[in-house]
Design a protein around this motif. Sequence first.
Motif, PDB file in Angstrom:
ATOM      1  N   ASN A 141       3.849   7.141   7.251  1.00 32.55           N
ATOM      2  CA  ASN A 141       4.335   7.788   6.032  1.00 32.55           C
ATOM      3  C   ASN A 141       5.227   6.794   5.298  1.00 32.55           C
ATOM      4  OD1 ASN A 141       5.081   9.583   4.046  1.00 32.55           O
ATOM      5  ND2 ASN A 141       6.602  10.635   5.308  1.00 32.55           N
ATOM      6  N   CYS A 142       4.659   6.104   4.335  1.00 31.89           N
ATOM      7  CA  CYS A 142       5.380   5.048   3.626  1.00 31.89           C
ATOM      8  C   CYS A 142       5.920   5.579   2.299  1.00 31.89           C
ATOM      9  CB  CYS A 142       4.451   3.857   3.383  1.00 31.89           C
ATOM     10  SG  CYS A 142       5.295   2.422   2.693  1.00 31.89           S
ATOM     11  N   ARG A 143       7.188   5.319   2.059  1.00 30.43           N
ATOM     12  CA  ARG A 143       7.824   5.789   0.827  1.00 30.43           C
ATOM     13  C   ARG A 143       8.386   4.602   0.057  1.00 30.43           C
ATOM     14  NH1 ARG A 143      11.306  11.050   2.991  1.00 30.43           N
ATOM     15  NH2 ARG A 143       9.566  12.100   4.056  1.00 30.43           N
ATOM     16  N   SER A 144       8.160   4.634  -1.266  1.00 28.57           N
ATOM     17  CA  SER A 144       8.657   3.559  -2.129  1.00 28.57           C
ATOM     18  C   SER A 144       8.813   4.092  -3.549  1.00 28.57           C
ATOM     19  CB  SER A 144       7.669   2.382  -2.123  1.00 28.57           C
ATOM     20  OG  SER A 144       6.469   2.751  -2.788  1.00 28.57           O
ATOM     21  N   PHE A 204       6.346  -0.734  -4.169  1.00 25.82           N
ATOM     22  CA  PHE A 204       5.187   0.111  -3.842  1.00 25.82           C
ATOM     23  C   PHE A 204       4.073  -0.698  -3.190  1.00 25.82           C
ATOM     24  CE2 PHE A 204       3.116  -1.737  -7.464  1.00 25.82           C
ATOM     25  CZ  PHE A 204       1.758  -1.477  -7.307  1.00 25.82           C
ATOM     26  N   TYR A 238      10.381   2.995   4.788  1.00 26.39           N
ATOM     27  CA  TYR A 238      10.981   2.984   3.454  1.00 26.39           C
ATOM     28  C   TYR A 238      10.985   1.543   2.942  1.00 26.39           C
ATOM     29  CZ  TYR A 238      12.683   7.644   4.620  1.00 26.39           C
ATOM     30  OH  TYR A 238      12.765   8.957   4.988  1.00 26.39           O
ATOM     31  N   CYS A 260      -2.114   1.070  -5.960  1.00 31.09           N
ATOM     32  CA  CYS A 260      -2.685   0.145  -4.976  1.00 31.09           C
ATOM     33  C   CYS A 260      -4.049  -0.374  -5.427  1.00 31.09           C
ATOM     34  CB  CYS A 260      -2.833   0.838  -3.622  1.00 31.09           C
ATOM     35  SG  CYS A 260      -1.257   1.260  -2.840  1.00 31.09           S
ATOM     36  N   CYS A 273       3.804  -0.591   0.555  1.00 37.57           N
ATOM     37  CA  CYS A 273       3.177   0.613   1.104  1.00 37.57           C
ATOM     38  C   CYS A 273       1.654   0.487   1.106  1.00 37.57           C
ATOM     39  CB  CYS A 273       3.597   1.842   0.290  1.00 37.57           C
ATOM     40  SG  CYS A 273       5.218   2.506   0.762  1.00 37.57           S
ATOM     41  N   CYS A 274       1.131  -0.221   0.118  1.00 36.55           N
ATOM     42  CA  CYS A 274      -0.320  -0.446   0.064  1.00 36.55           C
ATOM     43  C   CYS A 274      -0.775  -1.242   1.289  1.00 36.55           C
ATOM     44  CB  CYS A 274      -0.702  -1.199  -1.207  1.00 36.55           C
ATOM     45  SG  CYS A 274      -0.242  -0.365  -2.736  1.00 36.55           S
ATOM     46  N   GLU A 329       7.456   6.290  10.017  1.00 34.09           N
ATOM     47  CA  GLU A 329       8.052   6.447   8.691  1.00 34.09           C
ATOM     48  C   GLU A 329       8.578   5.099   8.229  1.00 34.09           C
ATOM     49  OE1 GLU A 329      10.037   9.621   5.941  1.00 34.09           O
ATOM     50  OE2 GLU A 329       8.996   9.995   7.815  1.00 34.09           O
ATOM     51  N   ALA A 368       0.883  -1.447   4.131  1.00 37.16           N
ATOM     52  CA  ALA A 368       1.130  -0.626   5.317  1.00 37.16           C
ATOM     53  C   ALA A 368       0.001   0.380   5.531  1.00 37.16           C
ATOM     54  CB  ALA A 368       2.460   0.102   5.184  1.00 37.16           C
ATOM     55  N   ASP A 369      -0.433   1.021   4.445  1.00 36.05           N
ATOM     56  CA  ASP A 369      -1.527   1.990   4.535  1.00 36.05           C
ATOM     57  C   ASP A 369      -2.832   1.320   4.955  1.00 36.05           C
ATOM     58  OD1 ASP A 369       0.159   4.009   3.773  1.00 36.05           O
ATOM     59  OD2 ASP A 369      -0.417   3.964   1.664  1.00 36.05           O
TER      60      ASP A 369
END
Length: 377
Positions: free
Chosen positions: A45-48, A30, A26, A56, A33-34, A24, A36-37
């Motif tokens: 599970n990335c949240r922003s 955003f 945080y 992305c 998260c791109c 996980e 990270a994915d």
Amino acid sequence: MQNNLLSLKNFPFNAFDGLINLKELYVDEFILCCYADEAAAGTVNCRSPNDEFSSCSDLMKNRGVRVCVWILGLTALLGNLIVILMRVVVKEDNKVQSVLLTNLAISDLLMGIYLLIIAIKDVQWQGDYFLHDFRWRSGVPCALTGVLSMVSSEVSVLMLTVLTTDRLICVVFPFKMTRMNRSVACAVVGGVWVLGTMLAVIPILGLEYFYDKKRSVGFYGKSAVCLPLHLSAERMAGWEYAVGIFIGLNFVSFVYILVAYIVMFMTVKNSSKKVTSTSMKRESQMARRMMFIILTDFLCWMPIILIGLLSVLGKFHDPEKEAHVWIAVFVLPVNSSINPILYTFSTPNIRRKVGQMKNSLFNSIARKLGRSKVENG
């Protein structure tokens, strides 16, 4: 479970390479998260916070917005280019009005160029926008693109103010005040361009006030479309300057324009009860024609000013920032696309010239078709 708060500032984007145990994440951007994915193949599970403009894969994630940018950009560019060429070809009796409207068209033309730059960048980076986001928003090209949009919008507003003043003098004070001649109009126009350019360039002169240390971007890099409109309660670097220009200066200009046209129409109404001169009738007719150009700009800018004011006061609720997106890419530039149509119908000489060109074109086509039938028959 691991929780991490990361920032774009000085962040090594290859830090996500080889993520194995992180489940996980945080982050405050955003775009992180791109990365990270991409690095963790979707296992994290990335949240922003959501970005109002981009995803992305795309600079403009909303397809409707993307289409509007292309349509408005092309119509503003081609329409205003035609207006400028027409005003060079068609010689008007009112030289002052011609100078002012030509420069208004040039400022609207810049908005078309700005929109097409954004549209082209969106196509160029389609599918992997996140790889270019930070370099784009923190770089010189985005800053210059933002300068272009601000020069266009502010010169346009100031030019409308000058146009209104010219009509006010001609209609309300025809004998008490000296009208602008062509030389004075050129000097005023030069001053408007200097002021509009200066207001747009100041934020890129390296002043710390305009630099967002948290995001490591400048005044124009706060969004992917490089537009510094302040339409949220968030206080970013330089927000007071943006509010002062887009809300303060433009609000004063349009209040002045509104009051001036009310005074003009009251004067025309009162004069119609008396014997009016041919000159007075001509000036009032011209004021009516100019009103349509100024009214459309007024209707475009007032929602921006009101929403901006409500945002500063914390009274505007738009969690998804949908209003921000549509105002930036549709409401703000739409008058640059509409104005060329209004220019065409604002001057009898231009209407007549357009009609002559249309008839000449149709006659030429008819002659060619007739000749072709004779040859084939």
